[in-house]
Design a protein around this motif. Structure first.
Motif, mmCIF file in Angstrom:
data_model
loop_
_atom_site.group_PDB
_atom_site.id
_atom_site.type_symbol
_atom_site.label_atom_id
_atom_site.label_comp_id
_atom_site.label_asym_id
_atom_site.label_seq_id
_atom_site.Cartn_x
_atom_site.Cartn_y
_atom_site.Cartn_z
ATOM 1 N N GLN A 77 29.904 5.347 -0.818
ATOM 2 C CA GLN A 77 29.354 6.551 -1.431
ATOM 3 C C GLN A 77 28.219 7.173 -0.626
ATOM 4 O O GLN A 77 27.989 8.380 -0.690
ATOM 5 C CB GLN A 77 28.884 6.270 -2.855
ATOM 6 N N PHE A 78 27.510 6.375 0.160
ATOM 7 C CA PHE A 78 26.413 6.918 0.953
ATOM 8 C C PHE A 78 26.924 7.599 2.221
ATOM 9 O O PHE A 78 26.474 8.677 2.594
ATOM 10 C CB PHE A 78 25.418 5.804 1.297
ATOM 11 N N ALA A 122 32.438 20.343 -5.873
ATOM 12 C CA ALA A 122 33.828 19.930 -6.085
ATOM 13 C C ALA A 122 34.159 18.689 -5.265
ATOM 14 O O ALA A 122 34.716 17.709 -5.783
ATOM 15 C CB ALA A 122 34.770 21.069 -5.718
ATOM 16 N N LEU A 123 33.810 18.721 -3.980
ATOM 17 C CA LEU A 123 34.081 17.569 -3.111
ATOM 18 C C LEU A 123 33.271 16.352 -3.539
ATOM 19 O O LEU A 123 33.780 15.221 -3.552
ATOM 20 C CB LEU A 123 33.766 17.923 -1.652
ATOM 21 N N PHE A 124 32.009 16.596 -3.916
ATOM 22 C CA PHE A 124 31.130 15.489 -4.308
ATOM 23 C C PHE A 124 31.667 14.776 -5.549
ATOM 24 O O PHE A 124 31.786 13.542 -5.575
ATOM 25 C CB PHE A 124 29.715 16.008 -4.562
ATOM 26 N N LEU A 125 32.005 15.537 -6.581
ATOM 27 C CA LEU A 125 32.479 14.928 -7.831
ATOM 28 C C LEU A 125 33.797 14.188 -7.624
ATOM 29 O O LEU A 125 33.966 13.056 -8.100
ATOM 30 C CB LEU A 125 32.633 16.006 -8.916
ATOM 31 N N ILE A 129 34.510 10.052 -7.854
ATOM 32 C CA ILE A 129 35.584 9.497 -8.687
ATOM 33 C C ILE A 129 36.448 8.565 -7.855
ATOM 34 O O ILE A 129 36.821 7.470 -8.293
ATOM 35 C CB ILE A 129 36.447 10.634 -9.296
ATOM 36 N N TYR A 130 36.752 8.971 -6.626
ATOM 37 C CA TYR A 130 37.571 8.140 -5.735
ATOM 38 C C TYR A 130 36.870 6.814 -5.437
ATOM 39 O O TYR A 130 37.485 5.751 -5.506
ATOM 40 C CB TYR A 130 37.850 8.881 -4.422
ATOM 41 N N VAL A 131 35.564 6.879 -5.113
ATOM 42 C CA VAL A 131 34.819 5.659 -4.781
ATOM 43 C C VAL A 131 34.789 4.694 -5.965
ATOM 44 O O VAL A 131 35.005 3.489 -5.804
ATOM 45 C CB VAL A 131 33.372 6.003 -4.343
ATOM 46 N N ARG A 132 34.546 5.241 -7.154
ATOM 47 C CA ARG A 132 34.400 4.383 -8.335
ATOM 48 C C ARG A 132 35.735 3.883 -8.873
ATOM 49 O O ARG A 132 35.803 2.808 -9.480
ATOM 50 C CB ARG A 132 33.666 5.151 -9.441
#
Length: 464
Positions: A77-78, A122-125, A129-132
């Motif tokens: 995520q970082f 949009a990309l951040f959210l 979701i993908y990471v989590r």
């Protein structure tokens, strides 16, 4: 038949998922912004559908450069936040500066800010979701490995370091003579008679056979593998699994059967492909040399104060079919750097001058090699050319090393963009695996992939 098997996304499937949902999330965000706010710079309709296509292409292209589709980056995520910021910023900039294919620049600068924020959020959210969710253990691929116990650690580390979602839950020891237990091995040792039971109980997706001893595959084990195959389990051979996951060829495991696993890419004899590649190389070389002329005064000044000596140097390297040629580079090391003999360059090499470090990080020291490319001694993409003394040294201990010389050496290559600077024989082995993968799978798609990764290395200042 097996009742249930955990969901697992292969590497290629995860990359496709990322690309598709990057575009979908951005378009959905822009649509919602248009509905909720007075945002009229970008709207989707039948008359301007090409605006959407151009935005999607920009996102995928620029995202590739800034490693949005590198799964190690995408799962962190970082690291992915840095990629999102760069991708959003450059995408917006490109989109605003190509008005023939995109909307006319808005009079209200707030519209530009809203456009950027909508894409970034949009990309951040979506990526959080993908990471989590998608990068979590619930989507891991559960595997049983059949191998000699002495190989286990090395095989497991090679696979799981390349794909953290590839989990080896147990192994079957194919060396019947080795009955000792090893407390250091945390992976469950499965009894041959319990193989099928273990596979069903743990929702195993694949069984990988890595035994180099044919007598290790007993009749009992063979019959169980056949039964698992009949019940829908995937049974794979290790070298193929390793190649697919790591995108390199495990030459240390294919031994004398190497050429059975290593057919050369047909593109190595495809005249149309080779002609197109050569035209591309000429265009890139001329462009690179013109750019070099523009920045030459800066390099000259930097060399005068930071290197204090000759600007250029030449060095013998091994080219296609083992032919020796002189490579041209900007000097980055102190005078008489090899007074005690030739040695591998290393990370943070003390022989590199202050200005030399800058040139290496930015890859500016490679610019003169465009002359070698124009002369036909090198290609833009291929294995890096090595010095004859090192080739002879490595070839003595490493089978197939000189197979790299079936194509021209390159300015950049699959090994360079996937692995750090090689300073040891072990590093050379890993880079050889990548080089042979490129020779085997050489194609326009792989060439474009290498170009993207090279741009990422240069722009993110990650040269050595």
């Amino acid at each position: 038949m097996k009742k249930f098997k955990d969901i697992h996304f292969e590497v290629s499937e995860r990359k496709i998922l990322l690309r598709i949902f990057d575009v979908i999330s951005v378009l959905l965000s822009l649509y919602l912004v248009g509905v909720l706010f007075k945002f009229n710079y970008f709207n989707i309709s039948e008359t301007n559908f090409y605006w959407t296509i151009v935005l999607g292409v920009y996102l995928n292209f620029i995202g590739s450069v800034f490693e949005m589709y590198n799964l190690q980056v995408a799962s962190n995520q970082f690291q992915v936040i840095k990629s999102i910021i760069l991708t959003s910023s450059i995408t917006v900039l490109f989109y605003l500066l190509t008005p023939f294919y995109t909307p006319v620049l808005p009079n209200n600068r707030l519209q530009i800010f809203i456009f950027f924020i909508a894409i970034f959020i949009a990309l951040f959210l979506w990526r959080m979701i993908y990471v989590r969710f998608f990068a979590s253990n619930r989507f891991s691929k559960k595997v049983i490995l059949i191998c000699d116990k002495e190989q286990l650690k090395e095989l497991v580390n090679a696979l799981q370091s390349a794909d953290p979602h590839y989990r080896i839950l147990g192994f079957v020891n194919s060396d019947s003579a080795d009955t000792k237990t090893d407390d250091d091995i945390k992976i469950k040792n499965i009894d041959i008679n319990n193989l099928e039971v273990f596979a069903k109980k743990n929702s195993i997706s694949e069984v990988v056979v890595a035994s180099q001893k044919t007598d290790g595959i007993t009749v009992s084990l063979y019959n169980q593998l056949i039964h698992l195959l009949e019940n829908g389990y995937i049974v794979s051979e290790y070298t193929q699994v390793y190649e697919n996951i790591t995108q390199r060829i495990p030459v240390q495991y294919v031994s004398r059967d190497f050429y059975r696993y290593f057919p050369f890419s047909r593109n190595n004899q495809n005249h149309f492909y080779l002609i197109m590649v050569r035209l591309f190389e000429i265009i890139i070389s001329i462009t690179g040399l013109l750019f070099g002329l523009i920045i030459f005064p800066l390099i000259l000044i930097g060399n005068l104060f930071g290197n204090r000596g000759k600007l250029f140097y030449t060095q013998e390297r091994v080219g296609k079919n083992g032919k020796i040629f002189n490579i041209i580079k900007y000097r980055t090391m102190v005078k008489n750097a090899e007074v005690e003999g030739a040695v591998f360059a290393t990370i943070n090499d003390s022989r590199v001058t202050p200005f030399g470090k800058i040139m290496r990080k930015s890859r500016m020291d490679e610019i003169p090699q465009f002359i070698n490319i124009l002369k036909g001694e090198m290609a833009v993409i291929g294995p890096r050319p090595e010095r004859p003394i090192f080739v002879n040294e490595i070839a003595e201990v490493m089978p197939f090393y000189e197979t790299r010389h079936v194509i021209k050496p390159g300015l950049t290559g699959w090994a360079q963009v996937n692995y750090s600077y090689g300073a040891t024989i072990d590093d050379s082995l890993i880079k050889l695996q990548y080089d042979l993968y490129y020779i085997k799978h050489r194609s326009i798609f792989l060439d474009v992939n290498i170009i993207f990764k090279t741009l990422s290395t240069v722009l993110l200042y990650r040269g050595q």
